[in-house]
Design a protein around this motif. Structure first.
Motif, PDB file in Angstrom:
ATOM      1  N   VAL A 131       0.602  -0.943   0.308  1.00 20.35           N
ATOM      2  CA  VAL A 131      -0.285   0.379  -0.151  1.00 20.35           C
ATOM      3  C   VAL A 131       1.378   1.185  -0.650  1.00 20.35           C
ATOM      4  CG1 VAL A 131      -1.846   1.655   1.179  1.00 20.35           C
ATOM      5  CG2 VAL A 131      -2.040  -1.211   0.902  1.00 20.35           C
ATOM      6  N   ILE A 132       0.218   1.978  -0.920  1.00 20.92           N
ATOM      7  CA  ILE A 132       1.051   3.645  -0.738  1.00 20.92           C
ATOM      8  C   ILE A 132      -0.244   4.443  -1.142  1.00 20.92           C
ATOM      9  CG2 ILE A 132       2.745   4.941  -2.410  1.00 20.92           C
ATOM     10  CD1 ILE A 132       3.585   2.036  -1.427  1.00 20.92           C
ATOM     11  N   ASP A 133       0.274   5.325   0.127  1.00 18.25           N
ATOM     12  CA  ASP A 133      -0.957   5.990   0.928  1.00 18.25           C
ATOM     13  C   ASP A 133       0.052   7.369   1.703  1.00 18.25           C
ATOM     14  OD1 ASP A 133      -3.106   7.165   1.692  1.00 18.25           O
ATOM     15  OD2 ASP A 133      -3.835   5.300   3.054  1.00 18.25           O
ATOM     16  N   ALA A 134       0.160   8.061   0.814  1.00 19.16           N
ATOM     17  CA  ALA A 134       1.514   8.662   0.986  1.00 19.16           C
ATOM     18  C   ALA A 134       1.313  10.666   0.388  1.00 19.16           C
ATOM     19  CB  ALA A 134       2.749   8.650  -0.001  1.00 19.16           C
ATOM     20  N   GLY A 135      -0.068  10.960   0.552  1.00 22.29           N
ATOM     21  CA  GLY A 135      -0.720  11.896   0.486  1.00 22.29           C
ATOM     22  C   GLY A 135      -1.307  12.372   1.564  1.00 22.29           C
ATOM     23  N   HIS A 136      -1.273  13.595   2.274  1.00 26.76           N
ATOM     24  CA  HIS A 136      -1.588  14.894   2.437  1.00 26.76           C
ATOM     25  C   HIS A 136      -2.111  13.736   4.334  1.00 26.76           C
ATOM     26  CE1 HIS A 136      -5.603  15.471   1.941  1.00 26.76           C
ATOM     27  NE2 HIS A 136      -5.750  15.840   2.695  1.00 26.76           N
ATOM     28  N   ALA A 137      -3.229  13.358   4.113  1.00 29.50           N
ATOM     29  CA  ALA A 137      -3.458  12.151   4.981  1.00 29.50           C
ATOM     30  C   ALA A 137      -3.901  10.789   3.964  1.00 29.50           C
ATOM     31  CB  ALA A 137      -4.338  12.560   5.809  1.00 29.50           C
ATOM     32  N   PRO A 138      -3.781  10.223   5.508  1.00 34.52           N
ATOM     33  CA  PRO A 138      -3.594   8.294   4.597  1.00 34.52           C
ATOM     34  C   PRO A 138      -5.189   8.288   4.580  1.00 34.52           C
ATOM     35  CG  PRO A 138      -2.355   8.379   7.372  1.00 34.52           C
ATOM     36  CD  PRO A 138      -2.812   9.741   6.294  1.00 34.52           C
ATOM     37  N   GLN A 139      -5.874   7.659   2.727  1.00 32.09           N
ATOM     38  CA  GLN A 139      -7.092   7.130   2.616  1.00 32.09           C
ATOM     39  C   GLN A 139      -6.799   5.688   2.971  1.00 32.09           C
ATOM     40  OE1 GLN A 139      -7.650   8.989  -1.498  1.00 32.09           O
ATOM     41  NE2 GLN A 139      -9.274   9.755  -0.717  1.00 32.09           N
ATOM     42  N   LEU A 140      -6.344   5.326   3.299  1.00 36.63           N
ATOM     43  CA  LEU A 140      -6.177   3.587   2.626  1.00 36.63           C
ATOM     44  C   LEU A 140      -6.474   2.448   3.803  1.00 36.63           C
ATOM     45  CD1 LEU A 140      -4.129   3.286  -0.764  1.00 36.63           C
ATOM     46  CD2 LEU A 140      -6.818   3.327  -0.363  1.00 36.63           C
ATOM     47  N   ARG A 148       3.354  -1.289   3.718  1.00 39.64           N
ATOM     48  CA  ARG A 148       2.788   0.087   3.985  1.00 39.64           C
ATOM     49  C   ARG A 148       3.904   1.227   3.727  1.00 39.64           C
ATOM     50  NH1 ARG A 148      -2.772  -1.720   4.830  1.00 39.64           N
ATOM     51  NH2 ARG A 148      -3.318   0.782   4.705  1.00 39.64           N
ATOM     52  N   ILE A 149       4.056   2.251   2.868  1.00 42.76           N
ATOM     53  CA  ILE A 149       3.621   3.478   3.162  1.00 42.76           C
ATOM     54  C   ILE A 149       3.562   4.632   3.197  1.00 42.76           C
ATOM     55  CG2 ILE A 149       6.278   5.462   2.066  1.00 42.76           C
ATOM     56  CD1 ILE A 149       7.421   3.149   2.225  1.00 42.76           C
ATOM     57  N   GLU A 150       3.431   5.566   4.526  1.00 43.27           N
ATOM     58  CA  GLU A 150       2.066   6.379   4.916  1.00 43.27           C
ATOM     59  C   GLU A 150       2.653   7.669   5.076  1.00 43.27           C
ATOM     60  OE1 GLU A 150       0.718   3.468   7.714  1.00 43.27           O
ATOM     61  OE2 GLU A 150      -0.919   2.747   7.092  1.00 43.27           O
ATOM     62  N   ARG A 151       1.305   8.271   4.597  1.00 38.54           N
ATOM     63  CA  ARG A 151       2.114   9.863   5.843  1.00 38.54           C
ATOM     64  C   ARG A 151       1.271   9.635   7.443  1.00 38.54           C
ATOM     65  NH1 ARG A 151       4.489  13.257   3.556  1.00 38.54           N
ATOM     66  NH2 ARG A 151       2.893  13.448   1.711  1.00 38.54           N
ATOM     67  N   GLY A 152       2.716   9.871   8.224  1.00 34.76           N
ATOM     68  CA  GLY A 152       2.535   9.626   9.630  1.00 34.76           C
ATOM     69  C   GLY A 152       2.313  11.023  10.448  1.00 34.76           C
ATOM     70  N   ALA A 153       1.876  10.741  12.146  1.00 37.79           N
ATOM     71  CA  ALA A 153       1.286  11.796  11.946  1.00 37.79           C
ATOM     72  C   ALA A 153       1.935  13.119  12.227  1.00 37.79           C
ATOM     73  CB  ALA A 153       1.226  11.450  13.727  1.00 37.79           C
ATOM     74  N   HIS A 154       3.565  12.873  11.672  1.00 37.75           N
ATOM     75  CA  HIS A 154       4.760  13.535  12.807  1.00 37.75           C
ATOM     76  C   HIS A 154       4.808  14.393  11.273  1.00 37.75           C
ATOM     77  CE1 HIS A 154       6.569  11.047   9.786  1.00 37.75           C
ATOM     78  NE2 HIS A 154       7.974  10.765  10.415  1.00 37.75           N
ATOM     79  N   GLY A 156       5.574  13.584   8.438  1.00 38.27           N
ATOM     80  CA  GLY A 156       6.917  12.763   7.663  1.00 38.27           C
ATOM     81  C   GLY A 156       6.223  11.613   6.574  1.00 38.27           C
ATOM     82  N   LEU A 157       6.615  10.438   5.978  1.00 41.33           N
ATOM     83  CA  LEU A 157       6.258  10.124   5.495  1.00 41.33           C
ATOM     84  C   LEU A 157       6.826   8.305   6.215  1.00 41.33           C
ATOM     85  CD1 LEU A 157       6.564   9.587   1.747  1.00 41.33           C
ATOM     86  CD2 LEU A 157       5.200  10.205   2.942  1.00 41.33           C
ATOM     87  N   ILE A 158       6.001   7.339   6.600  1.00 38.17           N
ATOM     88  CA  ILE A 158       6.698   5.991   7.825  1.00 38.17           C
ATOM     89  C   ILE A 158       6.254   4.435   6.841  1.00 38.17           C
ATOM     90  CG2 ILE A 158       6.036   7.073  10.035  1.00 38.17           C
ATOM     91  CD1 ILE A 158       3.164   5.225  10.079  1.00 38.17           C
ATOM     92  N   LEU A 159       7.296   3.933   7.036  1.00 37.76           N
ATOM     93  CA  LEU A 159       7.313   2.394   6.454  1.00 37.76           C
ATOM     94  C   LEU A 159       6.147   1.690   7.981  1.00 37.76           C
ATOM     95  CD1 LEU A 159       7.919  -0.460   4.971  1.00 37.76           C
ATOM     96  CD2 LEU A 159       9.807  -0.338   5.912  1.00 37.76           C
ATOM     97  N   ARG A 160       5.690   1.003   7.730  1.00 39.39           N
ATOM     98  CA  ARG A 160       4.696   0.682   8.710  1.00 39.39           C
ATOM     99  C   ARG A 160       4.339  -0.850   8.098  1.00 39.39           C
ATOM    100  NH1 ARG A 160      -0.956  -0.329  10.710  1.00 39.39           N
ATOM    101  NH2 ARG A 160      -1.577   0.610   8.752  1.00 39.39           N
ATOM    102  N   ALA A 161       4.569  -1.882   8.825  1.00 36.52           N
ATOM    103  CA  ALA A 161       4.204  -3.375   8.677  1.00 36.52           C
ATOM    104  C   ALA A 161       2.824  -3.730   9.327  1.00 36.52           C
ATOM    105  CB  ALA A 161       4.642  -4.530   9.463  1.00 36.52           C
ATOM    106  N   ASP A 162       2.150  -4.699   8.154  1.00 35.80           N
ATOM    107  CA  ASP A 162       0.766  -4.288   8.722  1.00 35.80           C
ATOM    108  C   ASP A 162       0.609  -5.549   9.843  1.00 35.80           C
ATOM    109  OD1 ASP A 162      -2.326  -4.219   8.263  1.00 35.80           O
ATOM    110  OD2 ASP A 162      -2.794  -6.389   7.091  1.00 35.80           O
ATOM    111  N   GLY A 163      -0.197  -5.612  10.341  1.00 34.62           N
ATOM    112  CA  GLY A 163      -0.744  -5.670  11.953  1.00 34.62           C
ATOM    113  C   GLY A 163      -0.187  -4.971  13.347  1.00 34.62           C
ATOM    114  N   ARG A 164       0.760  -4.080  12.394  1.00 28.65           N
ATOM    115  CA  ARG A 164       1.560  -3.344  14.340  1.00 28.65           C
ATOM    116  C   ARG A 164       0.744  -1.737  13.678  1.00 28.65           C
ATOM    117  NH1 ARG A 164       3.454  -8.768  12.256  1.00 28.65           N
ATOM    118  NH2 ARG A 164       5.215  -8.985  13.306  1.00 28.65           N
TER     119      ARG A 164
END
Ligand code: SF4
Length: 370
Positions: A131-140, A148-154, A156-164
């Motif tokens: 999942v690549i979800d790197a807009g100004h806020a996650p949609q997916l 998953r590459i997502e927009r983090g609360a800080h 910037g972008l984060i890498l997140r393993a599903d289930g975590r």
């Protein structure tokens, strides 16, 4: 042709269904231009039965393909740029991209880099997805995806393993390096036996242990006017080939929420598509049912259309207890059994019913539909 059992076929590995082969099409970045739309709809009419599914992975699925038609269909999809000519790379391209990406933004940049580096991934279980979800806020946030590459609360972008719940900060320009490294760790640590990241309970490597939550999510795309054009609702997640061709006034973005965004479109009446985000059909799941599925003993979609306006909340009409159209509980779930209908509330298909064995008149009377 090699057949894949399960729910993750791709164009090179079609899946057998009651109405023929299912051939899944994964448009790059979930976007199809007008020429590709016309070519795909022609190919679906010639080699399939003219029905196309919009899947919960934001892919398209051409239905009713014959064994003889499969090879020419795939060749056409390759020539259209919708399928990778290399079956090994196509199998790895299970990638969901936030549908509102803009050219050159973080989502497009990371997704394009990942597509270019698929050969660097290890052999992964068939159902693994990215999942690549790197807009100004996650949609997916609500959509499945193992890495998953997502927009983090800080910000910037984060890498997140599903289930975590938390992810790790990634350096701009090195996001794909980190994602590929995590995929290699997954295999090396025995993840293939678990099959999915969320089921792999090994402790993440120190470098991937993060403390950053994804940013607050934005709501999914709904039918109606959209900043990119117009979003059409797709009832039951299925569209006919001529209807798809009718959309070819601009490029189309696929979403996992049964909506298609037509770029530059102002909204117009199109048979078989929905404009109104409150249309009751957008609250309905119904599998193809009888006669399309050999396991169905009842018709499903005409029934769903008839009763949807009378049902509050989600409605699920299933041709049998397997419940292919919806894996979660619906407010009202109608399941076919031996040519009759069972009704359950806040339940999945096949759950213990509150009323069982009704014929159509009894069912409609029970629901107060006349
Ligand atoms: S739920 Fe049953 S009837 Fe419906 S598509 Fe699946 S197998 Fe067929």
């Amino acid at each position: 042709m090699s057949m894949v059992k399960g729910w993750c076929p791709d164009a090179w590995h079609p899946m057998a269904a009651g109405d023929g082969l299912l051939v899944r099409v994964r448009p790059p970045l979930g976007r199809i231009n007008a020429a590709q739309l016309i070519g795909l709809s022609e190919a679906a009419a010639i080699h399939g039965n003219g029905l196309i599914d919009l899947t919960s992975r934001a892919n398209l699925q051409i239905r009713g393909v014959s064994e003889q038609g499969w090879r020419p269909l795939v060749e056409r999809l390759v020539s259209l740029g919708l399928t990778n000519a290399d079956p090994r790379m196509e199998a790895r391209r299970s990638l969901m991209v936030a549908p509102e990406w803009q050219a050159g933004d973080d989502t497009a940049r990371v997704a394009e880099e990942l597509i270019g580096r698929l050969a660097e991934l290890p052999e992964l279980p068939a159902k693994i997805g990215f999942v690549i979800d790197a807009g100004h806020a996650p949609q997916l946030i609500g959509e499945a995806g193992d890495f998953r590459i997502e927009r983090g609360a800080h910000g910037g972008l984060i890498l997140r393993a599903d289930g975590r719940a938390l992810g790790v900060d990634v350096i701009v320009g090195r996001e794909v390096d980190a994602l590929i490294a995590l995929a290699h760790w997954f295999v090396a640590s025995g993840g293939s036996a678990a099959g999915r990241m969320a089921r792999h309970d090994a402790r993440l490597p120190d470098w991937a242990e993060g403390h950053i939550a994804p940013a607050s999510a934005v709501i999914p795309v709904r039918a109606g006017a959209h900043p990119l054009g117009f979003a059409y609702g797709v009832p039951f997640g299925q569209i006919e080939a001529p209807t798809l061709a009718e959309l070819a006034t601009g490029a189309v973005r696929l979403t996992p929420w049964r909506t298609l965004i037509v770029e530059g479109d102002a909204g117009r009446p199109i048979r078989g598509l929905l404009h109104d985000p409150l249309d009751p059909l957008l609250r309905v799941d119904a599998c193809p049912g009888k006669p399309r599925c050999p396991q169905a003993s009842v018709e499903t979609r005409l029934l769903a259309q008839r009763i949807a306006p009378h049902v509050d909340g989600r409605l699920h009409v299933s041709g049998c207890a397997k419940g292919c159209a919806c894996a979660t509980a619906a407010h009202l779930c109608i399941t076919g059994r031996d040519g009759h209908y069972d009704i359950a509330k806040n339940a999945k298909a096949g759950s213990p019913p509150v009323r069982a064995g009704m014929d159509m008149p009894a069912l409609l009377a029970y629901l107060g539909v006349y």
